[in-house]
Design an enzyme around this catalytic site. Sequence first.
Site, PDB file in Angstrom:
ATOM      1  N   CYS A  13       0.836  -1.204   0.000  1.00  0.00           N
ATOM      2  CA  CYS A  13       0.000   0.000   0.000  1.00  0.00           C
ATOM      3  C   CYS A  13       0.878   1.264   0.000  1.00  0.00           C
ATOM      4  O   CYS A  13       1.538   1.547  -0.985  1.00  0.00           O
ATOM      5  CB  CYS A  13      -0.983  -0.046   1.173  1.00  0.00           C
ATOM      6  SG  CYS A  13      -2.427   0.989   0.898  1.00  0.00           S
TER       7      CYS A  13
ATOM      8  N   HIS B 255      -3.783  -5.035   0.916  1.00  0.00           N
ATOM      9  CA  HIS B 255      -3.209  -5.486   2.196  1.00  0.00           C
ATOM     10  C   HIS B 255      -3.200  -7.013   2.274  1.00  0.00           C
ATOM     11  O   HIS B 255      -4.212  -7.631   2.596  1.00  0.00           O
ATOM     12  CB  HIS B 255      -4.015  -4.901   3.364  1.00  0.00           C
ATOM     13  CG  HIS B 255      -3.754  -3.448   3.585  1.00  0.00           C
ATOM     14  ND1 HIS B 255      -2.710  -2.994   4.353  1.00  0.00           N
ATOM     15  CD2 HIS B 255      -4.377  -2.343   3.116  1.00  0.00           C
ATOM     16  CE1 HIS B 255      -2.699  -1.672   4.350  1.00  0.00           C
ATOM     17  NE2 HIS B 255      -3.701  -1.247   3.607  1.00  0.00           N
TER      18      HIS B 255
ATOM     19  N   GLU C  48      -1.894  -8.818   4.495  1.00  0.00           N
ATOM     20  CA  GLU C  48      -1.878  -9.310   5.879  1.00  0.00           C
ATOM     21  C   GLU C  48      -3.272  -9.513   6.471  1.00  0.00           C
ATOM     22  O   GLU C  48      -3.421 -10.194   7.487  1.00  0.00           O
ATOM     23  CB  GLU C  48      -1.054  -8.356   6.767  1.00  0.00           C
ATOM     24  CG  GLU C  48      -1.680  -6.986   7.010  1.00  0.00           C
ATOM     25  CD  GLU C  48      -1.436  -5.960   5.908  1.00  0.00           C
ATOM     26  OE1 GLU C  48      -1.626  -4.764   6.177  1.00  0.00           O
ATOM     27  OE2 GLU C  48      -1.073  -6.349   4.769  1.00  0.00           O
TER      28      GLU C  48
END
Length: 525
Positions: free
Chosen positions: A86, A181, A183
């Site tokens: 990002c 993202h 994660e």
Amino acid sequence: MTENIHKHRILILDFGSQYTQLVARRVRELGVYCELWAWDVTEAQIREFNPSGIILSGGPESTTEENSPRAPQYVFEAGVPVFGVCYGMQTMAMQLGGHVEGSNEREFGYAQVEVVNDSALVRGIEDSLTADGKPLLDVWMSHGDKVTAIPSDFVTVASTDNCPFAIMANEEKRFYGVQFHPEVTHTRQGMRMLERFVRDICQCEALWTPAKIIDDAVERIRQQVGDDKVILGLSGGVDSSVTAMLLHRAIGKNLTCVFVDNGLLRLNEAQQVMDMFGDHFGLNIVHVEGEQRFLDALKGENDPEAKRKIIGRVFVEVFDEEALKLDDVKWLAQGTIYPDVIESAASATGKAHVIKSHHNVGGLPKEMKMGLVEPLRELFKDEVRKIGLELGLPYDMLYRHPFPGPGLGVRVLGEVKKEYCDLLRRADAIFIEELHKADLYNKVSQAFTVFLPVRSVGVMGDGRKYDWVVSLRAVETIDFMTAHWAHLPYDFLGRVSNRIINEVNGISRVVYDISGKPPATIEWE
């Protein structure tokens, strides 16, 4: 010598994203050690850390602003793989000759990215296929700015309709950037992408496992303290319990635990701690009966913050007195964990890594010159729990709902009295017991009972009585920063209420708290 479990390591530079700690936890889940540093590190610090790879986190700022954070130039000269997430991708693009623009359309939420070129990062990874056989990935976007031109030596790997460069790569230098993202769980193949980067591209072995972490911690404790004596404040909470077990394994009887019963614990909790750590595991424990002393200090105090300070102060006084009774103690052990360390190191540009010790125990007496032992300071909470299981601690204890440090001192509203604590303990035990029976305990993030210092009329048999009110509280949350009240079944709540009013003499009314966070906090005080 145990194996060097820090041999392969990832450096994560933090640009301020709410998800940065999650990135670190994901890397650890892959069995690889990593550390989280503020973005403004020096070349010397990176060289000394000697990472196998570097991840640039997301962040709330805009790379189009003049003074927004940048990765140290050395990141791109260190000769190791770099993964920008990002904001991390945007600063990578800008610093290497690409271009970023602010966008009118903020992209937030689910998106499907289409893989248009082969890359080591996503090869063989897909959620579905387009009509003409191109891989599609379901990802979670959260960005305003976007890359409008990638550096000349990069290729576009994936794109969406309004994000032409969703993944970019320079395979030769092993630089990768993703605009989403990986994660968060909403990016379905995110873990596989992180695994591909960490394990394959950076070639890190999975050395960071509970059993190896324990061996490493035990060896480090022995090297640090030798044959010296160590003292630990044992509360029965997760961090102090796992710290106690690690130290016990490392130095046996040279560890003395001090357990202070402040009269503000849950029902039978003091006895459970003594039974488990003293009788079952054979630790050397000094049990201090402190209820009266704490209640005397709290007498007449209504202010929540003042109550917290009093409880903290009296604990330190009691702990210090016990420590002074012991001969020749050289070390104080604490259950400091990695998020405490990160918190105290929050970047003040240029002074980013002055990591203060995070004192759980407070100030020690001047005459005690003790070193500090913090065997958990590299670990996240979920890792501490896994290590606890490996050390033989019971699952129910390790995965119990959070309990505040001041205990019932902040769950009895206003002045704390023994009568109120005793009523609250029994009411809370009924609520928790019923949650377990109904298989609801692990479906909520935290549940507890609060004592309200107001009397309410009730009917018992033919008579009326004025007795106390308690409130039940149950919430669902991922990170405890925001929370929803748990929609427990009405018949369940009715059963709990009936049991409390019938079995706890002195309570005439039970209410259920339906406030979210925000605007309310999870605890009442």
